[in-house]
Design a protein around this motif. Sequence first.
Motif, PDB file in Angstrom:
ATOM      1  N   VAL A   1       0.794  -1.082  -0.111  1.00  0.00           N
ATOM      2  CA  VAL A   1      -0.069  -0.059  -0.185  1.00  0.00           C
ATOM      3  C   VAL A   1       0.894   1.356  -0.122  1.00  0.00           C
ATOM      4  O   VAL A   1       2.046   1.115   0.592  1.00  0.00           O
ATOM      5  N   PRO A   2       0.317   2.245  -0.568  1.00  0.00           N
ATOM      6  CA  PRO A   2       1.228   3.597  -0.592  1.00  0.00           C
ATOM      7  C   PRO A   2       1.329   4.090   0.955  1.00  0.00           C
ATOM      8  O   PRO A   2       0.539   3.714   1.902  1.00  0.00           O
ATOM      9  N   PRO A   3       2.329   4.691   1.265  1.00  0.00           N
ATOM     10  CA  PRO A   3       2.669   5.195   2.539  1.00  0.00           C
ATOM     11  C   PRO A   3       1.606   6.270   2.859  1.00  0.00           C
ATOM     12  O   PRO A   3       1.172   7.083   2.175  1.00  0.00           O
ATOM     13  N   LYS A   4       1.107   6.306   4.220  1.00  0.00           N
ATOM     14  CA  LYS A   4       0.121   7.322   4.815  1.00  0.00           C
ATOM     15  C   LYS A   4       0.943   7.963   5.908  1.00  0.00           C
ATOM     16  O   LYS A   4       1.551   7.398   6.797  1.00  0.00           O
TER      17      LYS A   4
ATOM     18  N   TYR B   1       7.817  10.801   1.401  1.00  0.00           N
ATOM     19  CA  TYR B   1       7.006  11.707   1.495  1.00  0.00           C
ATOM     20  C   TYR B   1       6.799  12.779   0.445  1.00  0.00           C
ATOM     21  O   TYR B   1       5.797  13.005  -0.062  1.00  0.00           O
ATOM     22  N   ASN B   2       7.978  12.885   0.013  1.00  0.00           N
ATOM     23  CA  ASN B   2       7.889  13.936  -1.386  1.00  0.00           C
ATOM     24  C   ASN B   2       7.229  13.230  -2.633  1.00  0.00           C
ATOM     25  O   ASN B   2       6.814  13.960  -3.501  1.00  0.00           O
ATOM     26  N   LEU B   3       7.330  11.914  -2.618  1.00  0.00           N
ATOM     27  CA  LEU B   3       6.472  11.051  -3.666  1.00  0.00           C
ATOM     28  C   LEU B   3       5.040  10.766  -3.463  1.00  0.00           C
ATOM     29  O   LEU B   3       4.260  10.915  -4.255  1.00  0.00           O
ATOM     30  N   TYR B   4       4.653  10.510  -2.057  1.00  0.00           N
ATOM     31  CA  TYR B   4       3.529  10.038  -1.886  1.00  0.00           C
ATOM     32  C   TYR B   4       2.495  11.124  -0.818  1.00  0.00           C
ATOM     33  O   TYR B   4       1.590  10.922  -0.425  1.00  0.00           O
ATOM     34  N   GLY B   5       3.272  12.323  -0.536  1.00  0.00           N
ATOM     35  CA  GLY B   5       2.559  13.152   0.411  1.00  0.00           C
ATOM     36  C   GLY B   5       1.742  13.967  -0.160  1.00  0.00           C
ATOM     37  O   GLY B   5       1.972  14.202  -1.379  1.00  0.00           O
ATOM     38  N   ASN B   6       1.145  15.012   0.669  1.00  0.00           N
ATOM     39  CA  ASN B   6       0.484  16.177   0.222  1.00  0.00           C
ATOM     40  C   ASN B   6       0.932  17.325   0.894  1.00  0.00           C
ATOM     41  O   ASN B   6       1.879  17.302   1.725  1.00  0.00           O
ATOM     42  N   THR B   7       0.481  18.558   0.424  1.00  0.00           N
ATOM     43  CA  THR B   7       0.833  19.727   0.869  1.00  0.00           C
ATOM     44  C   THR B   7       0.403  19.941   2.337  1.00  0.00           C
ATOM     45  O   THR B   7      -0.502  19.404   2.811  1.00  0.00           O
ATOM     46  N   VAL B   8       1.574  20.493   3.142  1.00  0.00           N
ATOM     47  CA  VAL B   8       1.473  20.473   4.347  1.00  0.00           C
ATOM     48  C   VAL B   8       0.984  21.877   4.847  1.00  0.00           C
ATOM     49  O   VAL B   8       1.398  22.928   4.392  1.00  0.00           O
ATOM     50  N   ILE B   9      -0.051  22.082   5.789  1.00  0.00           N
ATOM     51  CA  ILE B   9      -0.613  23.094   6.239  1.00  0.00           C
ATOM     52  C   ILE B   9       0.070  23.396   7.464  1.00  0.00           C
ATOM     53  O   ILE B   9      -0.087  22.831   8.487  1.00  0.00           O
TER      54      ILE B   9
END
Length: 582
Positions: free
Chosen positions: A342-345, A380-388
Motif C-alpha cells: 500500500v502507499p505510505p500514509k 513523503y515527497n512522492l506520496y505526501g500532500n501539501t502540509v498546512i
Amino acid sequence: MGNKILRGSCWLCCSIFLLFFYCITLAHGEIVAKPGTFDHFQIDAPDVLIAGNEYKILIYALDAFGNPVSMPSDSIKEYKLTIKGSAVISPSQVKSNEITQTGFVIKFKDEKAEEAVISLYEVNSPFPIIEKRIKILPAEISILNIKVPPSVRVGNDFEALISGNDRFGNIVCKEFNPKELNLFLKGDVSPQIKDIQYFPDSCYVRVKLFSEKIGIFHIEADLLNKKVTGKSDKVEILNGTVRAFIINAPEEAVVDEPFDITILAIDQFNNFVKDFAAQREKIIIEAQGKGYIFPSELTSYAFSDGKAKLSLRYDRPEDIKIVAKVANDNSIRGESNIVKIVPPKVKRFEVISPNTIIAGQKFKIKIVAYNHLDKVMSNYNLYGNTVILKSSGSGTLTPNKVPPSEFVNGVATVEVMYDKAEKFEIFATLEEKEIPSKEIKISEEKKVEKPKKKVVKKKETKDSKGKKKIVALKGQVLELKNISLVETKNGCVLTLFIPNIEKQGGYYPRTKKVGSTMSVILEVYPVRNKLETPVKIDSEFIKEVSVSEDQNKILLNIALKKPLKYRLLKKKDELIVEFRRG
C-alpha cells in the motif's frame, strides 16, 4: 611219661617255627617304589573356566610313567610362562628347583570369554615345552547391551543390535531369551519398528527402525521377570535434503518501506533442514508483480536451523506474491500468500523550531513526517500532500503551506516568519484532514545584527552582466532536491527529485568511457543542485554518482561498474534513469 615229654617237645618246636615264620614275614612284606627320573612337564587345569574368577593351575614334573617328581636342585634351570589371550597369570617365571612333587602353583584370571593358551618355555628357547588350551565361558548375564548409530538421516532404515552381556561385557547366550525381551523408545521422536529378528549363532537381536521426523531418542530394554536392563546411547534423526520453501510474509506492507519475511527450508517430510546453511546454495527472491523487490537473492548462509529472516522492500503499490527458489534447481521453490503493498500514509508530523524568534524576521523550522508505522516517511515527497502550517497565536505565519517536494528523506527545512510578539505554537497538518502534530523547541543563540556596510557600485563588465542575467533567471531555475536508488537483480533505477521538471526542464544524455569504466553524463537544465551532502551510493551496478553545477544546469556523472543499457523517463517532479543488463 615219655610220651608226654615227646608231645611237649613237638609243641615247643611248632611254636618256635611259627614264631620264626612270623618274624620272617614281618621283615619282607612292604616294598616302597620311588619315582623315576624327570621326563616331561604337565599343566594341570580344567578345560573350561568362567570369566572373571581366579583359578589355581598346577605345573607338574613327571617321569616317563607320569609319576610326579621333584626337579633336581644341583642343575637349576629357568622357565617362563606365556599366555595367548587376555588372561593374567602370576608368576610368569619359575626355576626348576621350585617344581616339587606337589606341583608349582600359578594364579590364573581372565575376564574375556575366549580360548586361552598357556605355554611353558625354557628361557632363551623359542619353542614351547608344553601348551595347555583353556576355554573361558562368560559369567552370568547382568546387563543388556544395545548398539545404535549416533545419527541417521530421516527416511532411511537403521538398526539396533541387542545382546545379553555379563559384567565384563561378554555376550551371554545361555540366559538370553529373546522372547522375554521388552523394548521402550524414549525421546522427542518415536521411530517405527519395522522388523525384529534373532540370530542364535551370534546370540543377538536385530531391530530395524524407521523415522519420518527429526529428533533425538534412545532405546531402553529389559528381560521379563529378571532384573536385567539396558539403555542405548542417544540417536539423532537428522533432516533430509531441502525439497521446498515455506514463506511467511505479512498481509500488508508499505511501498519502499522494509517488511520482514521468514523463509523455512523443509525436506520431503516437512522437517526443517537445519544444515541448509552448509549446502552453499544461492536462493533467488522474486515478486509476482510489475515492480522491483530488493534484495533479489540471498545465500543459504543466511539460514539458521532451517530458518532465515529477511527484510524486503517493494517499489510500487499492488498485490504481490513473494517467491523463493534455489538458483540451480528451480523445482525447489516456495511462495507466500498475497501481500498487499500500500502507499505510505502520513500518521503525524513533528515540528522542530527555536525557543525564541524575532517577530517579523524569518527563522528556520524542520517538519518531520511519520508514516502509520511510526517511522520517518522517507518518500513523503512522492506520496505526501501539501502540509498546512497553523499557529496557536493571533498572528500570521507565512508561508503557511509546504509542498511535498520540499521534503528530503522525510524532512522539510523551511524558512517562515511570524508577525506578532507573543507566545505561540506551530502545528503541521494536511488540507483534507487534521493530522496529529507536535512542536519541539530548540535553544538558539540570539543573533546580533551587524551594521550594514555601504555598498559601492562597481562598473559593469561583460562578466558582471552575464551574472546579472543569471540572477534575473533565478525565479525560473528548478532545484535538484534528492536522489534515490532502487536495485533489482537485473539492474537499478536512479530517481532525481526535481519539482516541475516535467513542465519546465530538459535534459541531454551522453556516454563516456575512461579506461574500462563507462559513464553516463546527464545534463539537466535549468536546475540548481540543492543536495546538502555528496551522493553516497552502495550499488552492485553503479560505482559512484557525482553532481557538478554549471550556471543554470547540473551535470551528473554516473560511473558504472559494468556496461548497462539505460533509458530516461520524465514523470511528475521526477527524472528517472533506468539501467538494465544488456
